[in-house]
Design a protein around this motif. Structure first.
Motif, short mmCIF file in Angstrom:
data_model
loop_
_atom_site.label_atom_id
_atom_site.label_comp_id
_atom_site.label_asym_id
_atom_site.label_seq_id
_atom_site.Cartn_x
_atom_site.Cartn_y
_atom_site.Cartn_z
N VAL A 25 68.75 7.88 -22.56
CA VAL A 25 68.67 6.86 -21.51
C VAL A 25 68.19 7.48 -20.21
CG1 VAL A 25 69.99 5.20 -20.17
CG2 VAL A 25 70.44 5.45 -22.61
N LEU A 26 68.52 8.76 -19.99
CA LEU A 26 68.12 9.44 -18.77
C LEU A 26 66.61 9.49 -18.65
CD1 LEU A 26 69.21 11.03 -16.31
CD2 LEU A 26 69.01 13.10 -17.68
N ALA A 27 65.92 9.49 -19.79
CA ALA A 27 64.47 9.60 -19.76
C ALA A 27 63.80 8.30 -19.35
CB ALA A 27 63.96 10.03 -21.12
N SER A 28 64.52 7.18 -19.33
CA SER A 28 63.94 5.90 -18.96
C SER A 28 64.26 5.58 -17.51
CB SER A 28 64.47 4.80 -19.87
OG SER A 28 65.89 4.71 -19.75
N GLU A 29 63.49 4.65 -16.92
CA GLU A 29 63.69 4.30 -15.53
C GLU A 29 64.71 3.17 -15.39
OE1 GLU A 29 59.91 3.04 -14.18
OE2 GLU A 29 60.06 1.04 -15.05
N LEU A 71 75.37 -2.90 -2.99
CA LEU A 71 73.98 -2.94 -2.50
C LEU A 71 73.00 -3.26 -3.62
CD1 LEU A 71 72.07 -2.55 -0.12
CD2 LEU A 71 72.02 -0.10 -0.64
N TYR A 72 73.15 -2.63 -4.79
CA TYR A 72 72.23 -2.85 -5.91
C TYR A 72 73.01 -2.91 -7.21
CZ TYR A 72 68.16 -1.66 -2.98
OH TYR A 72 67.19 -1.65 -2.00
N VAL A 73 72.49 -3.71 -8.13
CA VAL A 73 72.98 -3.73 -9.51
C VAL A 73 71.76 -3.80 -10.43
CG1 VAL A 73 75.24 -4.74 -9.05
CG2 VAL A 73 73.27 -6.23 -9.41
N SER A 74 71.91 -3.30 -11.64
CA SER A 74 70.79 -3.29 -12.57
C SER A 74 70.57 -4.65 -13.24
CB SER A 74 71.00 -2.22 -13.65
OG SER A 74 72.24 -2.42 -14.32
N SER A 75 71.57 -5.51 -13.25
CA SER A 75 71.43 -6.84 -13.86
C SER A 75 72.65 -7.66 -13.50
CB SER A 75 71.29 -6.73 -15.38
OG SER A 75 72.47 -6.19 -15.95
N ARG A 101 70.85 -1.99 -21.04
CA ARG A 101 71.20 -0.80 -21.83
C ARG A 101 71.96 0.24 -21.03
NH1 ARG A 101 66.08 1.65 -24.61
NH2 ARG A 101 67.76 3.03 -25.35
N SER A 102 71.83 0.20 -19.71
CA SER A 102 72.54 1.16 -18.88
C SER A 102 72.97 0.49 -17.58
CB SER A 102 71.66 2.38 -18.58
OG SER A 102 72.39 3.35 -17.87
N SER A 148 63.95 -4.72 -4.37
CA SER A 148 64.01 -4.14 -5.71
C SER A 148 63.81 -2.64 -5.59
CB SER A 148 62.94 -4.76 -6.61
OG SER A 148 62.97 -4.17 -7.90
N LEU A 149 64.65 -1.87 -6.27
CA LEU A 149 64.58 -0.41 -6.21
C LEU A 149 64.41 0.14 -7.62
CD1 LEU A 149 64.84 2.19 -4.52
CD2 LEU A 149 67.31 2.10 -4.93
N LYS A 150 63.33 0.90 -7.81
CA LYS A 150 63.05 1.48 -9.11
C LYS A 150 63.31 2.99 -9.06
CE LYS A 150 59.44 0.05 -11.31
NZ LYS A 150 58.03 -0.20 -11.72
N ILE A 151 64.15 3.46 -9.96
CA ILE A 151 64.46 4.89 -10.07
C ILE A 151 63.88 5.37 -11.39
CG2 ILE A 151 66.27 6.65 -10.05
CD1 ILE A 151 68.09 4.71 -8.64
#
Length: 280
Positions: A25-29, A71-75, A101-102, A148-151
């Motif tokens: 999962v670490l390999a995905s954004e 401040l932020y949530v993934s979903s 997924r994460s 929107s924040l993309k890591i």
């Protein structure tokens, strides 16, 4: 002797599988969505004028930004209730999407703080919980917080976790202690061991400083469930900027002087003749 050995073997295999899953999962954004700022002035809008309402809302938003908030949530289906994760009430929670997924959450402490412990209460599920303390948000400058924040994987790899908790699916809570670390943002990332048919929920996140104080307790004043406005949330007159559009208060005019009181009517006048005797 077979049972302990078998149990240790199962726990070891489970830990290895969880670590491998975390690495994949670490390999995905991660794409994060900004949480709307909570406000507590809606109940007062109908009782004050438009200019005063605008000043009150302005004051409230500034006050909220200076306090801890999600401040932020993934979903999530309803981002407005994301602050349930830090409302100091384990009975309320925030649910991520089933497809996530994460599940990841970023908490803004409102200012730079020194932390030494992070804890979380969540729905029991096998997986790994990674805790991060950050001075700034990845990919942003000067405290900017985009909608929107993309890591991506490279930015995520540069983030140093202050610790991780491996849950076998029966705990539903995790806590780590670490050397005093300074930062403004706290990020928690959950990596489930397997996909589940129900959403992952988080009931409470706690950030503790070296003096054992809860750095997220200030968020209690900004619960989205409030329907009344406390007097401490209303800005003082010195905090509200003067406006030319707001008419000055005119002192009440004293009542005009009325007519003098009337005198009672005089009694009726009666003439009584007097007869004077005359001499002969």
């Amino acid at each position: 002797m077979r049972t302990p050995t078998s149990l240790l073997g199962k726990l070891g295999a489970s830990a290895c599988s969880l670590l491998l899953l975390a690495s994949s999962v670490l390999a995905s954004e991660i794409v994060l969505q900004k949480v709307p700022l909570p406000t507590s002035v809606d109940a007062a809008r109908s009782h004050i004028g438009p200019q005063a309402s605008f000043a009150l809302i302005n004051y409230s938003l500034k006050d909220v930004q200076s306090k801890a908030h999600a401040l932020y949530v993934s979903s999530g289906n309803d981002l407005k209730v994301a602050n349930n994760m830090i409302d100091n009430q384990a009975s309320t929670s925030f649910g991520f999407s089933i497809e996530d997924r994460s599940p990841t959450a970023v908490i803004d402490l409102g200012k730079v703080c020194t932390l030494s412990q992070l804890s979380a209460i969540y729905s029991p599920r096998a997986g790994v919980v990674d805790f991060y303390v950050m001075q700034s948000l990845p990919g942003t400058k000067d405290g900017d917080a985009p909608e929107s924040l993309k890591i991506d994987s490279s930015a995520l790899a540069k983030l140093k976790s202050v610790g991780a908790v491996i849950d076998d699916g029966n705990q539903g809570r995790g806590s780590i202690k670490f050397p005093a670390t300074t930062g403004r943002y706290v990020m928690l990332k959950w990596t489930p061991a397997a996909h589940a048919d129900s959403p992952f929920t988080v009931a409470e996140i706690t950030a503790t400083g070296p003096s054992r104080e809860n750095l997220l307790a200030s968020n209690v004043n900004f619960s989205n469930n409030r329907t009344t406005l406390d007097s401490k949330d209303v800005p003082d007159s010195k905090d509200v900027a003067d406006s030319k559009d707001i008419p000055e208060e005119v002192p009440p005019t004293p009542p005009a002087e009325g007519p003098p009181p009337t005198l009672p009517n005089p009694p009726p006048f009666t003439f009584i003749p007097q007869l004077v005797p005359t001499s002969e």
